[in-house]
Design a protein around this motif. Structure first.
Motif, PDB file in Angstrom:
ATOM      1  N   ARG A   1       0.814  -1.211   0.000  1.00 55.46           N
ATOM      2  CA  ARG A   1       0.000   0.000   0.000  1.00 55.46           C
ATOM      3  C   ARG A   1       0.851   1.265   0.000  1.00 55.46           C
ATOM      4  O   ARG A   1       0.387   2.328   0.395  1.00 55.46           O
TER       5      ARG A   1
ATOM      6  N   ARG B   1       1.748   3.148  -2.418  1.00 56.71           N
ATOM      7  CA  ARG B   1       1.133   4.197  -3.229  1.00 56.71           C
ATOM      8  C   ARG B   1       0.002   4.878  -2.477  1.00 56.71           C
ATOM      9  O   ARG B   1      -0.128   6.101  -2.489  1.00 56.71           O
ATOM     10  N   GLU B   2      -0.803   4.043  -1.825  1.00 53.48           N
ATOM     11  CA  GLU B   2      -1.902   4.600  -1.028  1.00 53.48           C
ATOM     12  C   GLU B   2      -1.352   5.551   0.035  1.00 53.48           C
ATOM     13  O   GLU B   2      -1.906   6.626   0.270  1.00 53.48           O
TER      14      GLU B   2
ATOM     15  N   ILE C   1      -0.463   8.787  -1.575  1.00 50.79           N
ATOM     16  CA  ILE C   1      -1.657   9.592  -1.864  1.00 50.79           C
ATOM     17  C   ILE C   1      -2.152  10.286  -0.600  1.00 50.79           C
ATOM     18  O   ILE C   1      -2.428  11.483  -0.582  1.00 50.79           O
TER      19      ILE C   1
ATOM     20  N   MET D   1      -0.493  11.037   2.040  1.00 49.97           N
ATOM     21  CA  MET D   1       0.425  12.102   2.448  1.00 49.97           C
ATOM     22  C   MET D   1       0.253  13.324   1.559  1.00 49.97           C
ATOM     23  O   MET D   1       0.297  14.458   2.027  1.00 49.97           O
ATOM     24  N   ALA D   2       0.044  13.086   0.248  1.00 58.73           N
ATOM     25  CA  ALA D   2      -0.085  14.200  -0.686  1.00 58.73           C
ATOM     26  C   ALA D   2      -1.303  15.053  -0.380  1.00 58.73           C
ATOM     27  O   ALA D   2      -1.321  16.246  -0.662  1.00 58.73           O
TER      28      ALA D   2
ATOM     29  N   PRO E   1       6.854  11.145   0.654  1.00 55.10           N
ATOM     30  CA  PRO E   1       5.617  11.164  -0.139  1.00 55.10           C
ATOM     31  C   PRO E   1       5.852  10.958  -1.637  1.00 55.10           C
ATOM     32  O   PRO E   1       5.133  10.186  -2.265  1.00 55.10           O
ATOM     33  N   ILE E   2       6.866  11.623  -2.173  1.00 56.93           N
ATOM     34  CA  ILE E   2       7.015  11.538  -3.628  1.00 56.93           C
ATOM     35  C   ILE E   2       7.509  10.161  -4.050  1.00 56.93           C
ATOM     36  O   ILE E   2       7.068   9.607  -5.056  1.00 56.93           O
TER      37      ILE E   2
ATOM     38  N   LEU F   1       4.570   7.881  -3.918  1.00 60.24           N
ATOM     39  CA  LEU F   1       3.663   8.081  -5.054  1.00 60.24           C
ATOM     40  C   LEU F   1       4.217   7.450  -6.323  1.00 60.24           C
ATOM     41  O   LEU F   1       3.467   6.988  -7.177  1.00 60.24           O
ATOM     42  N   ARG F   2       5.541   7.432  -6.452  1.00 62.43           N
ATOM     43  CA  ARG F   2       6.154   6.870  -7.655  1.00 62.43           C
ATOM     44  C   ARG F   2       6.150   5.346  -7.635  1.00 62.43           C
ATOM     45  O   ARG F   2       6.315   4.713  -8.656  1.00 62.43           O
TER      46      ARG F   2
END
Ligand code: ATP
Ligand code: MG
Lengths: 409, 239
Positions: free
Chosen positions: A313, A315-316, A319, A321-322, A402-403, A406-407
């Motif tokens: 998770r 990526r989740e 997201i 965090m973003a 976070p980045i 996300l990647r």
């Protein structure tokens, strides 16, 4: 906010049911084992304690025959070396408050058409006081019964049940039974004492006056000899002193020189009982410790799955965090999930453990005790395991960049 | 004078790679005033996404200043940065980035959870925004049940749910056909008219023409800016 997170944790648990269930299984088994093992251990402890208090306190038993290795329970040597005069002499010792010579054997008992084979104890009236053994009905025999060797008997509960039936429709008091063909009048019924430490039924017994047993039941023995002498000391403090006095008194009376083998042995029943209690306690601790290992394994299973879950998770997490989740929000989310898995697993485990304990007690007749303390301990240990093993994966999630999260593909 | 929402001075960003430092942004300067509508263009690999991620506080620059809404981001604590991402900025991604397991309503409401808003208020606000992007009928659907254009609308609704001053969008129409792209751009145009500052990245000129100002990146530098604010040019050594 917190309730939203609880809801999400619950949701996440439901998202992969099979995996959640398998993760939980470790916890379920661990908690179930702890609850069950503690119930069995505490039950054993309690029944040992009860046997000890049923035995009487500050007790010695002097057995006739040389001391034997391996701790045979009763001396069954052919020629009893102790006699009633030994008992009387012991009664004069300082620190001794009660003495009861005992002779014993097997007897065939008959009432009407009922037959029963049981232990016959021939002893004096004092025996009942020493063992703290009361009567549930009738009267004990007196010193005059012992003196004149009357044919009277006190019956244990098991004997009563076998001779007079399970129902209480026949009152055994005053009835005449036959022991080894000879008629005896039932004077009283003994209180139920349950099992001894080694599992013998103490209620499967008949007590008769010593002289009666010697002369009329086991008649071919040397007159006046007894197999055992029960000795009660005044208190715990004088136990070792009394033990020494017993040994030197009997050695002297039996003309046994220093260093030679004696023809009797003295056993401290209280010490034996205490060590049995100690053993039961150790057993119960050991069972608990073994069961705790499975809790630990369950915890590691939770950590394992949480680590997988964090990776899956990633990526989740990015997201979240973003859009503004703080580190502690992410930490909380995963920690809550771990705690929820362990607590739900724990609750199921408690149910299973208690059910198991009930089944054990039903099928083995062994005493089990499910204490609220053991349930509480299992519960709090499980919750802390959730926190402990959930923390590392949760922190790993919270520390993600976070980045990069996300990647993550 | 108008207040500036974004102020970037001498911004550098280098990625650490196995082959050593790899510079991506080389002295970027940009000022965006409140209410502006900026389109960033430039060839692939010129550093547009890297720049947007720094603007969105998702990544940190290697050197240089970034002042967002009057606050220097570099001096903020982690929780403050999270709050900025939550309340000041709405980020729209090329790949939508919705939570697959949550309903559209829950997706849109998620930033409000981190803002500590009560459940009733969250749902009220989220359904209002879904209505605004024309998706109130699909409120309880999941992201995989709707089209890409619809998913991007949901993502925009989510970006707007905390009433941010600034919308950042990295190729928001990159995965969409031209008709759908126009629909999405119409939403952005409307938001800008409401006064929300917008910075978006695009490869397409007709998309960029929706904006008031076009900024062109090349090899980690801004090489063209149709609406540069005077103050950023001062002290700028690259013209
Ligand atoms: N995490 C990273 N590690 C190393 N290099 C990176 C990383 N992210 C991006 N880069 C490199 O930085 C450069 C700029 O990337 P960036 O994604 O900002 O470009 P872009 O302008 O958005 O391109 P596109 O138009 O294709 O989206 C590229 O050369 C890329 O390879
Ligand atoms: Mg890009």
């Amino acid at each position: 906010m917190f309730s939203a997170m609880l809801g999400e944790a619950w949701h996440a648990m439901g998202a992969n049911r099979l995996r959640t269930f398998l993760t939980m299984l470790g916890m379920v088994i661990g908690v179930g084992a702890v609850v069950l093992m503690m119930a069995i251990g505490q039950g054993a402890e309690a029944s040992v304690k009860r046997s000890i208090s049923a035995m009487g306190s500050h007790l010695f038993v002097v057995l006739s025959g040389p001391p034997r290795m391996g701790g045979a329970r009763t001396a069954t040597g052919n020629a009893p070396s102790l006699n009633v005069r030994d008992a009387n002499a012991i009664g004069e010792l300082y620190g001794v408050v009660g003495v009861a010579p005992v002779t014993m054997g097997k007897g065939q008992v008959v009432y009407a058409s009922n037959n029963w084979n049981t232990d016959i104890i021939g002893t004096t009236a004092e025996y009942m006081d020493i063992r703290g053994w009361g009567l549930s009905a009738g009267y004990p025999f007196s010193t005059s019964d012992t003196r004149s060797a009357t044919r009277v008997a006190l019956l244990g509960k098991t004997v009563v049940q076998n001779l007079f039936g399970e129902e209480d429709d026949v009152d055994p008091i005053g009835k005449t039974i036959r022991i080894n063909q000879r008629p005896f009048v039932v004077l009283g019924v003994l209180d139920s004492k349950g099992q001894t430490l080694d599992g013998r039924d103490q209620d499967d017994t008949i007590i008769v006056p010593l002289t009666t047993a010697q002369r009329k039941l086991f008649g071919n023995q040397l007159p006046g000899t007894v197999r055992q002498i029960m000795v009660q000391a005044e208190s715990d403090n004088v136990m070792s002193m009394v033990e020494d006095a017993l040994n030197s008194l009997l050695n002297q009376r039996h003309n046994i020189r220093e260093g030679a083998d004696s023809d009797f042995s003295v056993r401290n029943l209280t010490a034996i009982a205490n060590s049995a209690a100690e053993t039961a306690r150790t057993m119960s601790l050991l069972l608990g410790a073994i069961a705790s290992v499975s809790l630990l394994v369950g915890g590691i299973g939770i950590m394992n799955i949480m680590l997988v879950s964090v990776t899956e998770r990633t990526r989740e997490i990015g997201i979240r965090m973003a859009i503004g989740a703080r580190e502690r929000d992410i930490l909380m989310q995963f920690l809550l999930e771990a705690i929820m898995i362990s607590i739900v697993g724990c609750l199921i485990g408690i149910v299973i453990g208690v059910t198991g304990a009930v089944l054990v007690s039903v099928f083995t007749q062994a005493e089990v005790i499910v204490s609220s303390a053991s349930v509480l301990i299992a519960f709090s240990v499980a919750a802390s395991i959730g926190v402990f093993f959930g923390f590392y994966p949760a922190r790993k999630a919270a520390r993600l960049n976070p980045i990069e999260a996300l990647r993550y593909q | 004078m108008q207040q500036s929402v974004i102020e970037v001075n001498h911004l550098y960003k280098a990625y650490q790679t196995a082959a050593g430092d790899f510079p991506v942004l080389k002295d970027v300067n940009l000022q965006v005033l409140a209410g502006d509508y900026v389109a960033i263009m430039g060839p692939s690999g010129s550093g547009k996404s890297t720049f947007m991620n720094i603007l969105g506080c998702l990544d940190m620059p290697t050197a240089g200043n970034y002042v967002l809404d009057g606050y220097a981001v570099a001096t903020m604590a982690a929780d403050q940065v999270a709050k900025v991402r939550n309340q000041t900025i709405g980020f729209v991604f090329q790949g939508f980035n919705l939570l697959a397991r949550a309903s559209l309503l829950d997706n849109v409401a998620l930033p409000l959870v981190y803002a500590g808003v009560s459940k009733e208020a969250r749902h009220a606000r989220a359904s209002l925004l879904l209505e605004k992007v024309g998706l109130s009928k699909h409120m309880h659907s999941h992201p995989n049940q709707i089209s890409g254009g619809q998913q991007q609308r949901v993502a925009i609704a989510r970006a707007l749910v905390n009433q941010p001053r600034l919308i950042l969008a990295d190729e928001p129409t990159g995965n969409l056909d031209s008709t759908t792209s126009e629909e999405i751009m119409a939403i952005f145009d409307g938001l800008n008219q409401e006064g929300i500052t917008i910075v978006l990245v695009t490869h397409e000129t007709d998309i960029a023409e929706h904006a008031k100002r076009q900024v062109r990146f090349l090899d980690g530098r801004i090489v063209q800016d149709t609406g540069a604010v005077a103050s950023t040019v001062i002290g700028h050594d690259h013209v």
